[in-house]
Design an enzyme around this catalytic site. Structure first.
Site, PDB file in Angstrom:
ATOM      1  N   GLU A  53       0.823  -1.219   0.000  1.00 52.64           N
ATOM      2  CA  GLU A  53       0.000   0.000   0.000  1.00 52.64           C
ATOM      3  C   GLU A  53       0.853   1.263   0.000  1.00 52.64           C
ATOM      4  O   GLU A  53       0.420   2.309  -0.451  1.00 52.64           O
ATOM      5  CB  GLU A  53      -0.933   0.023   1.231  1.00 52.64           C
ATOM      6  CG  GLU A  53      -2.245  -0.676   0.976  1.00 52.64           C
ATOM      7  CD  GLU A  53      -3.303  -0.426   2.050  1.00 52.64           C
ATOM      8  OE1 GLU A  53      -3.042   0.310   3.019  1.00 52.64           O
ATOM      9  OE2 GLU A  53      -4.391  -0.998   1.922  1.00 52.64           O
ATOM     10  N   HIS A  64       8.465 -26.442  -1.433  1.00 54.76           N
ATOM     11  CA  HIS A  64       7.812 -27.543  -2.143  1.00 54.76           C
ATOM     12  C   HIS A  64       6.658 -27.043  -2.997  1.00 54.76           C
ATOM     13  O   HIS A  64       5.848 -27.839  -3.471  1.00 54.76           O
ATOM     14  CB  HIS A  64       7.343 -28.603  -1.141  1.00 54.76           C
ATOM     15  CG  HIS A  64       8.491 -29.209  -0.394  1.00 54.76           C
ATOM     16  ND1 HIS A  64       9.041 -30.443  -0.709  1.00 54.76           N
ATOM     17  CD2 HIS A  64       9.251 -28.728   0.624  1.00 54.76           C
ATOM     18  CE1 HIS A  64      10.059 -30.700   0.095  1.00 54.76           C
ATOM     19  NE2 HIS A  64      10.214 -29.663   0.921  1.00 54.76           N
ATOM     20  N   LYS A  85     -14.092  -0.296  -4.046  1.00 56.10           N
ATOM     21  CA  LYS A  85     -15.206   0.038  -3.144  1.00 56.10           C
ATOM     22  C   LYS A  85     -16.319   0.735  -3.923  1.00 56.10           C
ATOM     23  O   LYS A  85     -17.486   0.420  -3.756  1.00 56.10           O
ATOM     24  CB  LYS A  85     -14.729   0.970  -2.020  1.00 56.10           C
ATOM     25  CG  LYS A  85     -13.843   0.303  -1.003  1.00 56.10           C
ATOM     26  CD  LYS A  85     -13.576   1.271   0.148  1.00 56.10           C
ATOM     27  CE  LYS A  85     -12.447   0.778   1.024  1.00 56.10           C
ATOM     28  NZ  LYS A  85     -11.974   1.787   1.960  1.00 56.10           N
TER      29      LYS A  85
HETATM   30  O1  PA5 Z   1      -3.740   0.967   5.874  1.00 53.70           O
HETATM   31  C1  PA5 Z   1      -4.863   1.397   5.696  1.00 53.70           C
HETATM   32  O2  PA5 Z   1      -5.124   2.606   5.803  1.00 53.70           O
HETATM   33  C2  PA5 Z   1      -6.006   0.474   5.350  1.00 53.70           C
HETATM   34  O3  PA5 Z   1      -5.582  -0.835   5.217  1.00 53.70           O
HETATM   35  C3  PA5 Z   1      -7.061   0.529   6.419  1.00 53.70           C
HETATM   36  O4  PA5 Z   1      -6.497   0.162   7.645  1.00 53.70           O
HETATM   37  C4  PA5 Z   1      -8.226  -0.385   6.086  1.00 53.70           C
HETATM   38  O5  PA5 Z   1      -8.762  -0.055   4.835  1.00 53.70           O
HETATM   39  C5  PA5 Z   1      -9.306  -0.281   7.149  1.00 53.70           C
HETATM   40  O6  PA5 Z   1      -9.742   1.045   7.275  1.00 53.70           O
HETATM   41  P1  PA5 Z   1     -10.552   1.510   8.544  1.00 53.70           P
HETATM   42  O7  PA5 Z   1      -9.689   1.370   9.744  1.00 53.70           O
HETATM   43  O8  PA5 Z   1     -10.933   2.922   8.261  1.00 53.70           O
HETATM   44  O9  PA5 Z   1     -11.762   0.615   8.644  1.00 53.70           O
END
Ligand code: PA5
Length: 446
Positions: free
Chosen positions: A286, A307, A421
């Site tokens: 990310e 494996h 989303k």
């Molecule tokens: O790293 C991030 O920002 C994301 O992975 C969020 O943690 C994830 O989308 C969950 O978001 P939230 O805590 O708003 O539910």
């Protein structure tokens, strides 16, 4: 020193002058982190977190953990992405992947809201039958679909079990300090709340209440964890490429990427690392995967995956390098027993510890893979304590921030996560998405 980088297996792949040539890029990235001058600088709270955390909340976390430990058999942690992976990684790393099956005086801990699987949800509901249950709902935004659906389902389960008044005693909410639906819900119901700091993105939040509450419930010392992180902060603060392994790791990743090694595989030899791998993949995936750039973060647990993926690593397309995370002391000693009949011909291993055998597999594999054209770095980690976990988390977070700035991206946003989303909401018929729904359905049915 909890983590040390050993670069001897980069010999022949990266030369000294290449690492020195990274000096300016590293200095620039380091300054962006420590002087808060780079992209996404609103999200650098994790840098000082190990020494500058909310001590009052930290105490409340310990008290809540104690209360949860004494009031339930099962804690369900509801969250996804950065609101889920860190806690699970810590529990499996410091305790065991079999944590729920161990003899222990702490509750079982299950994770929900990290998928939309009917099967997984139904099974967990069944597991909860006849058990006392608490929930820790974790969502910074408070609006993420997966945890929101799971919260509805498990909240309904609690109300059926204990009646509507149970929510304030059995639901612990970790969310934004002031705003959002979860915060309003918690205030209305009287639930205890914990804060996801504004300046810590989800994937950098494991050392906040997001990770610390479930981790403390599992009986892991969060004091030791913060101490480990604080030691790493001190160790990796100096802007000294020669002596700072965190900067070196970031530099090597970028050198190897520039040479066409587009996939980094995190390799480890202990199943307790499986979820740590997942946390690491989210952190780097990310943070760096944007603007059509970034290493693809992959992971394996050897020898299991020797494996399955070993063949590809040995002889497949030469676009990978390995970062091996080797734990010096795993905390367990099991020896190979003697077998009089020696049916498997393994008596030459009699009395040898599995740790020793595993280490020979590791040495054999790294030599085979480098001979096969796969560069490898080794991160040597001392052991599997809470301190080591905190240290390792900080090491990777800092390396990720530095590496992302060297790559030229904003390591602290995740704009790409929104795309699926929007489509999902449209297809599910969320009000306001009518036009997109028609357009997507036309594409699907074409
Ligand atoms: O790293 C991030 O920002 C994301 O992975 C969020 O943690 C994830 O989308 C969950 O978001 P939230 O805590 O708003 O539910």
């Amino acid at each position: 020193m909890a983590i040390k980088l050993n670069d001897k297996f980069l010999n022949g792949f990266v030369s000294d002058h290449e690492i020195h040539a990274m000096d300016d890029a590293v200095i620039g990235a380091h300054s962006k982190i420590w002087n808060k001058t780079g992209l996404g600088n609103d999200y650098l709270g994790w840098v000082d977190l190990p020494v500058n955390y909310d001590k009052e909340e930290f105490l409340r976390i310990k008290e809540a953990a104690e209360k949860i430990r004494t009031s339930c058999d099962i804690l369900i942690v509801i969250g996804i992405g950065g609101s889920y992976l860190g806690a699970r990684a810590a529990i499996e790393f410091c305790k065991s992947p079999y944590y729920n099956n161990l003899k222990k005086d702490t509750p079982d801990i299950y994770f929900a809201g990290c998928n939309i699987s009917a099967q997984a949800t139904k099974e967990l509901l069944e597991i909860c039958e006849g058990k006392d249950v608490c929930l820790n709902v974790i969502s910074k935004s408070g609006t993420t679909t997966e945890p929101a659906i799971a919260f509805r389902i498990f909240r309904e389960m609690l109300i059926k079990k204990y009646g509507p008044d149970c929510i304030k005693d059995r639901v612990y909410i970790t969310t934004d300090r002031q705003k959002g639906t979860l915060k309003s819900f918690a205030d209305e119901m009287g639930c205890q709340t914990f804060v996801v700091p504004d300046d810590c993105g989800g994937r950098y939040s494991v050392l906040t209440a997001v990770g610390l509450l479930p981790i403390a419930v599992a009986g892991i010392s969060i004091d030791d964890m913060m101490e480990g992180a604080a030691a790493a902060r001190e160790a990796f603060a100096p802007c000294d490429l020669e002596n700072n392994d965190c900067l070196k790791y970031a530099a090597y990743r970028n050198i190897l990427r520039n040479k066409g090694k587009k996939t980094e595989i995190l390799v480890d030899y202990e199943p307790c690392m499986t979820m740590m791998n997942e946390w690491w993949k989210q952190l780097f995936g990310e943070s760096e995967g944007k603007d059509n750039k970034g290493l693809f973060p992959a992971s394996v647990v050897f020898t299991t995956d020797l494996h399955s993926l070993g063949q590809y690593i040995q002889e497949g397309e030469r676009l990978i390098f390995e970062t091996i995370l080797s734990i010096k002391d795993t905390g367990a000693v099991v020896e190979v027993p003697h077998d009089e009949a020696n049916v498997d011909g393994l008596n030459f291993l009699t009395g040898k510890s599995l740790e020793f055998v595993n280490s020979m597999a590791y040495k054999g594999a790294v030599i085979a893979h480098t001979d096969g054209g796969v560069p490898a770095m080794i991160l040597e980690l001392d052991s599997r304590t809470a301190y080591d976990f905190g240290y390792m988390v900080y090491f990777f977070e800092m390396a990720c921030g530095i590496s992302g700035y060297m790559l030229g991206v904003n390591p602290f946003n995740q704009p790409g996560v929104e795309a699926y989303k929007k489509n999902m909401f449209a297809l599910l018929g969320k009000p306001g998405y009518e036009e997109q729904k028609a357009e997507l359905e036309a594409r699907i049915n074409a």
